[in-house]
Design an enzyme around this catalytic site. Structure first.
Site, mmCIF file in Angstrom:
data_model
loop_
_atom_site.group_PDB
_atom_site.id
_atom_site.type_symbol
_atom_site.label_atom_id
_atom_site.label_comp_id
_atom_site.label_asym_id
_atom_site.label_seq_id
_atom_site.Cartn_x
_atom_site.Cartn_y
_atom_site.Cartn_z
ATOM 1 N N CYS A 184 3.371 1.760 2.830
ATOM 2 C CA CYS A 184 4.671 1.080 2.689
ATOM 3 C C CYS A 184 5.661 2.001 1.976
ATOM 4 O O CYS A 184 6.816 2.147 2.390
ATOM 5 C CB CYS A 184 4.522 -0.208 1.886
ATOM 6 N N CYS A 216 0.846 -1.193 0.000
ATOM 7 C CA CYS A 216 0.000 0.000 0.000
ATOM 8 C C CYS A 216 0.879 1.240 0.000
ATOM 9 O O CYS A 216 2.103 1.149 0.089
ATOM 10 C CB CYS A 216 -0.930 0.025 1.214
ATOM 11 N N CYS A 229 41.470 -18.899 -23.070
ATOM 12 C CA CYS A 229 41.812 -19.830 -21.989
ATOM 13 C C CYS A 229 41.154 -19.356 -20.704
ATOM 14 O O CYS A 229 40.515 -18.293 -20.657
ATOM 15 C CB CYS A 229 43.325 -19.968 -21.806
ATOM 16 N N CYS A 246 41.522 -15.782 -19.315
ATOM 17 C CA CYS A 246 40.637 -14.746 -19.875
ATOM 18 C C CYS A 246 39.356 -14.662 -19.055
ATOM 19 O O CYS A 246 38.885 -13.577 -18.710
ATOM 20 C CB CYS A 246 40.298 -15.077 -21.323
ATOM 21 N N ASP A 289 8.707 -33.816 -0.115
ATOM 22 C CA ASP A 289 7.863 -33.364 -1.216
ATOM 23 C C ASP A 289 8.043 -31.883 -1.511
ATOM 24 O O ASP A 289 7.398 -31.335 -2.384
ATOM 25 C CB ASP A 289 6.387 -33.661 -0.945
ATOM 26 N N ASP A 341 7.949 -30.307 4.052
ATOM 27 C CA ASP A 341 9.266 -30.650 4.576
ATOM 28 C C ASP A 341 10.291 -29.537 4.387
ATOM 29 O O ASP A 341 11.487 -29.774 4.522
ATOM 30 C CB ASP A 341 9.783 -31.921 3.877
ATOM 31 N N ASP A 359 11.108 -38.950 4.088
ATOM 32 C CA ASP A 359 9.780 -38.822 4.659
ATOM 33 C C ASP A 359 8.958 -40.028 4.210
ATOM 34 O O ASP A 359 9.186 -40.567 3.128
ATOM 35 C CB ASP A 359 9.141 -37.519 4.164
#
Length: 799
Positions: A21, A18, A85, A88, A693, A697, A490
């Site tokens: 903020c 808003c 190389c 660089c 998953d 977790d 899990d």
């Protein structure tokens, strides 16, 4: 002292909700000395005028963060031209990282620079300018010019190939002079003026790239392989030219050395470039999966339009044999879709109305009508490509030593060459052998092999992983995965299917199974619990309709009750459903002998009661995945201890652990306690991995040394874990660890080859045991051998 000119910054902001903020941020910034800020809420940005001698960008960013908001960094990717190389790459990286608010990583293997920067302080154009000032060319890399970049590389390759053939044609006659040295008398088969005529275009025209590259490197305050080649060949060519032009017949000439060395180095660079293209083959294959056009409905008619113009909500059709253009939902039709590009599984997935489809997957059978959801950069395919590219740009810890050596490599080699020349000339008193051996030292040294050893293997390994549904987010995770000694898994959704199903129905005497299922479905219809979903799904499968109910009441943590009119009970009764203990509290007798075997199998038992008795029991279980036991066995064979954590009761945990072959498990562990359990296992020298998953977790995944998220079809899983696995299968964790071990094995082989080559080659050259031409050939092939060894990772297969 004169005041520095003010900086005017346009900073993007994140987190504002808003106008208040914006006001808070503005107030916080304007408190800083030398700062005047104006925050625009609608544009989500801050216009900041900053006096550099009074405040800094870091102070501005910190003030915004302290207020509770953030300045989101942006990432730009550049194609860099002219690197020869790893020195660089290091120099460009150093030049970019000097810029305030910039974090850069330069990948010599795929000739790109990935730059994380703060918008407002620096622009992509300024970053490209910094690369140019370091002596190289750069263009911002975007998807739209990918084909153009590929064509440019092909043109450059063919131009270099033409130069190589010219160089070979000019150098071959000079080799006759080398062969003459193996006779009893040293005789020159070509006149010296002809040798000078043949060698000059090779040195000055074809070899100009080494002078240009060396000049840019020295101007930038560093040195690279071009400096070594230019010094070595110029010394041999310059001495020979002086001897020839001044008619010093008693002195040897070395035109063949300078010309053949340049030819061999050019050959090596072309072979290296060709091999490096193979390291990004997996990414290119993924990019090619998405079709260029799609058949989209416009005013009721199917029109072929470019995929880039599609928007969310578009309705599109996919015929059999066509690739799906964007992510979406099936709105009509049924078909089998090959999603092997996501999961690595070749078996088609049946799709029907409401199912998700993904860009780049192949429709095999029926006609599908779909509604677009994720388009452009929001598709799963685009996310995979982005993730793999980011991973390929990261550095593994194992690369640190190679980077440190490469940083001082060229100056040390030049010093060794100068010392070799001084010792041979000082001790032997002859210029010729001193010069030849000094040149041999310069041309055999190869910093490129060190620079390519790790990134090429990372690129091939992460690309190969993407092809089988293993998405590695960074090289650090890839390296750590190899060292995992304990893997915590899990139970629900990892070892098991994550979808509870009704497995047993026990109806009391005088009460039918259909009546029991109908009563249970009615009582569960008002509950959001996963077990309720299992009961309702079972009723649907058995074609059992729910019974109307009223006065529904839920008893938290125990069960539910309601009034139902059940014909078998002779009218309306209050029925209860819940745990056996819940019904026992109401004075109903529980048949413990009947349900004990079910509980011992790890199943959850719910009871239904009414009219003064128990009407029956339903057993619900989350079935073990078919592949879980095999996956656990393979992890044990790899020397990894598997530990299961679950919030389920001890009986269910014991049953699943036994079925999966897991010896160490913990039951009734709450989600918030899993992170502490992971930390406990990390004691000592153990490297702990965690598989989950990616949703519930998240704290445990963050606490682990390496985290894996199964079923990474969601953005949450992609963000939560170090390694995202597209298949809901514990065997994919085995694949990820196996790929990590294979990749790290290649990196170690590459580093060994690169170090041993230089450790043995430079002393041999200094000792006079290597002809400069042989040394040049060895140097040219060293990088090619490292890249080719990395490409062998493409043969890695899932176990």
């Amino acid at each position: 002292m004169d005041a520095l000119p003010a900086l005017r910054l346009d900073l993007p902001l994140a987190g504002m909700t808003c106008a208040a903020c914006a006001a808070r941020i503005e107030k916080s910034l304007n408190k800083l000395p030398g700062v005047a800020a104006n925050v625009n809420f609608s544009a989500e940005s801050a216009q900041v005028t900053l006096q550099p001698n009074l405040s800094s960008l870091a102070a501005v960013v910190e003030a915004i963060r302290r207020t509770g908001y953030s300045v989101p960094a942006r990432v730009a990717e550049f194609q860099v031209y002219g690197m020869t190389c790893v020195a660089c790459a290091a120099r460009i990286e150093k030049a970019l990282n000097k810029i305030e608010g910039v974090e850069a990583r330069v990948n010599f293997a795929n000739e790109t620079a990935r730059v994380r920067y703060v918008p407002g302080l620096v622009t992509p154009e300024q970053l490209a300018t910094a690369i140019r000032k370091a002596g190289y060319e750069a263009s911002e890399r975007v998807e739209a010019n990918a084909e153009q970049e590929k064509a440019r590389r092909a043109d450059a390759y063919h131009a270099e190939l033409r130069l190589l053939w010219i160089s070979i044609a000019l150098s071959l006659p000079l080799l006759l002079g080398m062969f003459s040295m193996f006779g009893e008398a040293h005789t020159e088969l070509l006149p010296r003026w002809l040798q000078l005529a043949l060698a000059t275009p090779v040195q000055v025209w074809i070899g100009r790239r080494f002078y240009i590259g060396g000049y840019k490197a020295l101007r930038g305050g560093g040195a690279n392989m071009d400096v070594l080649v230019a010094l070595g060949t110029s010394t041999a060519y310059g001495l020979s030219a002086v001897v020839t032009l001044f008619g010093l017949q008693h002195q040897h000439v070395y035109f063949e050395a300078s010309a053949v060395i340049i030819t061999l180095v050019l050959l090596g660079k072309l072979l290296e470039a060709r091999a490096k293209l193979g390291t990004s083959a997996a990414i290119e294959a993924l990019v090619r999966l998405q079709p260029r056009t799609a058949r989209v409905e416009r005013d009721g008619v199917l029109v072929e339009v470019p995929v880039a113009t599609m928007q969310a909500g578009d309705i599109f059709a996919v015929r059999p044999g066509e690739s799906i253009p964007v992510d979406g939902l099936v709105a009509g039709g049924e078909s089998g879709v090959d999603e092997s590009m996501l999961t690595g599984e070749s078996l088609p997935i049946h799709k029907r109305t409401g199912d998700k489809v993904y860009a780049g997957t192949l429709n095999q059978q029926g006609l599908l009508r779909c509604r677009a959801e994720g388009v452009g950069a929001a598709t799963m395919l685009a996310g995979i490509i982005r993730l793999v590219r980011e991973a390929q740009g990261t550095k593994a810890p194992i690369q640190r030593l190679a980077d440190q050596v490469a940083g001082v490599f060229v100056p040390v080699v030049v010093a060794i060459s100068a010392l070799t020349f001084a010792l041979w000339w000082g001790i032997g008193g002859e210029l010729a052998p001193a010069l030849v051996n000094a040149v041999a030292v310069l041309v055999i040294a190869c910093p490129c092999a060190l620079g390519l050893a790790t990134p090429t293997a990372i690129m091939v390994g992460t690309g190969r992983g993407a092809q089988v549904g293993v998405l590695v987010k960074n090289a650090v995770a890839l390296e750590r995965a190899e060292k995992i000694s304990t893997l915590i898994v899990d139970k629900t959704g990892t070892l098991t299917e994550g979808k509870p199903v009704v497995t047993d129905v026990l109806a009391a005497t005088g009460f039918s199974v259909r009546d029991l299922v109908a009563a249970a479905a009615s009582l569960e219809s008002g509950s959001p619990h996963p077990l309720a979903h299992a009961v309702l799904e079972y009723a649907k499968q058995q074609d059992v309709a729910a019974i109307p109910m009223r006065d529904f009441r839920s008893v938290t943590g125990k069960g539910v009750q309601a009034l139902l009119a059940v014909t078998a009970l002779g009218g309306e009764h209050t029925l209860q459903l819940g745990s056996p203990a819940f019904l026992a509290e109401s004075g109903l007798a529980i048949d413990t002998a009947a349900i004990k075997p079910l509980i011992e199998q790890g199943k959850t038992v719910i009871a239904v009661g009414g009219a003064g008795r128990v009407l029956g029991y339903l057993a619900i279980a989350d079935e073990l995945r078919p592949s879980s036991r095999a996956a656990v066995a393979r992890l044990k064979d790899m020397g990894i201890e598997v530990v299961m954590l679950t919030g389920d009761n001890a009986a269910a945990a014991k049953a699943i652990a036994a079925a999966a072959g897991v010896g160490n498990y913990r039951a009734q562990v709450l989600p918030g306690e899993k992170a502490a359990a992971v930390a406990e296992f990390k004691t000592g020298a153990r490297v702990v991995g965690m598989v989950g998953d990616g949703v519930n977790d998240a704290p445990a995944l963050a606490a682990a040394d390496v985290s894996f998220a199964l079923g990474a079809g969601s953005d949450v899983a992609l963000e939560a874990a170090d390694i995202a696995l597209m298949r809901n299968d514990l065997l994919s964790v085995v694949d990820a660890i196996s790929l990590s071990r294979a990749t790290l094995g290649k990196i170690r082989q590459n580093l060994f080859f690169a170090f041993i080559y230089n450790v043995l080659g430079i002393p041999l050259a200094a000792a006079g045991m290597l002809n400069p031409v042989i040394a040049g050939a060895a140097m040219a092939l060293s990088s090619v051998s490292v890249v080719s060894n990395s490409l062998l990772l493409r043969r890695w297969r899932r176990g």
